[in-house]
Design an enzyme around this catalytic site. Structure first.
Site, PDB file in Angstrom:
ATOM      1  N   ASN A   1       0.843  -1.184   0.000  1.00 26.03           N
ATOM      2  CA  ASN A   1       0.000   0.000   0.000  1.00 26.03           C
ATOM      3  C   ASN A   1       0.885   1.243   0.000  1.00 26.03           C
ATOM      4  OD1 ASN A   1       0.562  -0.803   2.776  1.00 26.03           O
ATOM      5  ND2 ASN A   1      -1.007   0.623   3.481  1.00 26.03           N
TER       6      ASN A   1
ATOM      7  N   GLU B   1       0.176   5.217   0.643  1.00 25.43           N
ATOM      8  CA  GLU B   1      -0.757   6.264   1.025  1.00 25.43           C
ATOM      9  C   GLU B   1      -0.315   7.615   0.472  1.00 25.43           C
ATOM     10  OE1 GLU B   1      -2.214   4.102   5.142  1.00 25.43           O
ATOM     11  OE2 GLU B   1      -1.034   5.949   5.294  1.00 25.43           O
TER      12      GLU B   1
ATOM     13  N   CYS C   1      -3.845   0.449  -2.970  1.00 25.57           N
ATOM     14  CA  CYS C   1      -3.849  -0.767  -2.159  1.00 25.57           C
ATOM     15  C   CYS C   1      -2.733  -1.699  -2.612  1.00 25.57           C
ATOM     16  CB  CYS C   1      -5.184  -1.489  -2.301  1.00 25.57           C
ATOM     17  SG  CYS C   1      -6.593  -0.596  -1.631  1.00 25.57           S
TER      18      CYS C   1
ATOM     19  N   GLU D   1      -2.906  -4.890  -3.144  1.00 22.13           N
ATOM     20  CA  GLU D   1      -3.380  -5.797  -4.187  1.00 22.13           C
ATOM     21  C   GLU D   1      -3.341  -5.124  -5.560  1.00 22.13           C
ATOM     22  OE1 GLU D   1      -5.859  -6.582  -0.422  1.00 22.13           O
ATOM     23  OE2 GLU D   1      -4.877  -4.884  -1.405  1.00 22.13           O
TER      24      GLU D   1
ATOM     25  N   CYS E   1     -10.143  -5.170   0.040  1.00 19.29           N
ATOM     26  CA  CYS E   1     -11.298  -4.274   0.085  1.00 19.29           C
ATOM     27  C   CYS E   1     -12.210  -4.582  -1.109  1.00 19.29           C
ATOM     28  CB  CYS E   1     -10.846  -2.811   0.061  1.00 19.29           C
ATOM     29  SG  CYS E   1     -10.180  -2.250  -1.531  1.00 19.29           S
TER      30      CYS E   1
ATOM     31  N   CYS F   1     -10.663  -3.839  -4.518  1.00 18.14           N
ATOM     32  CA  CYS F   1      -9.624  -4.796  -4.896  1.00 18.14           C
ATOM     33  C   CYS F   1     -10.209  -6.161  -5.222  1.00 18.14           C
ATOM     34  CB  CYS F   1      -8.552  -4.897  -3.816  1.00 18.14           C
ATOM     35  SG  CYS F   1      -7.451  -3.462  -3.854  1.00 18.14           S
TER      36      CYS F   1
END
Length: 137
Positions: free
Chosen positions: A45, A47, A56, A58, A89, A92
């Site tokens: 990830n 940010e 993310c 993934e 999530c 994803c």
């Protein structure tokens, strides 16, 4: 998926998790996937100060697979430091669906071990996929 494949996925996801950029949430995630040719692709990830605009783990792993020429996810493992399994999530799950089949294994783990095993169909039942957009003759 063989035990060596699982070991390789775990090693890649755990290693890339250590390189995550998570200064706002403090929640580092690593993901690694196995493609149709046996290649391992990893992502973490990332940010952004315009939180929650970020990437993310993934999504990063999928982008790495595509950049390397892969087109099919055979298995994916998500690693995060949580007492409970961390699954992809919703966004994803849909990203994974683009390149995976309903029975594709999706594994969740802590930095120490795999905690849970699912299939894509368990996490995203009755999903919408590329075949729904196939143009008829």
């Amino acid at each position: 998926m063989t035990e060596p494949d699982l070991d390789a996925l775990f090693e890649a996801a755990a290693a890339v998790r250590e390189r995550a950029h998570a200064p706002y949430s403090g929640f580092s995630v690593g993901a690694a996937l196995l493609d149709e040719a046996g290649g391992i692709h990893a992502g973490c990830n990332v940010e952004n100060a315009a939180y929650p605009v970020g990437t993310c783990a993934e999504a990063g792993a999928i982008a790495a697979m595509i950049a390397a020429g892969g087109r099919e996810i055979r298995a994916i493992l998500v690693v995060a430091d949580s007492p409970d399994p961390v699954t992809p999530c919703g966004a994803c799950r849909q990203r994974i669906r683009e390149f995976a089949h309903p029975g594709t294994p999706i594994l969740s783990g802590s930095p120490e071990a795999v905690q849970a095993r699912y299939t894509l169909d368990q996490l995203l039942p009755a999903s919408f996929g590329p075949e729904h957009l196939a143009h008829g003759a």
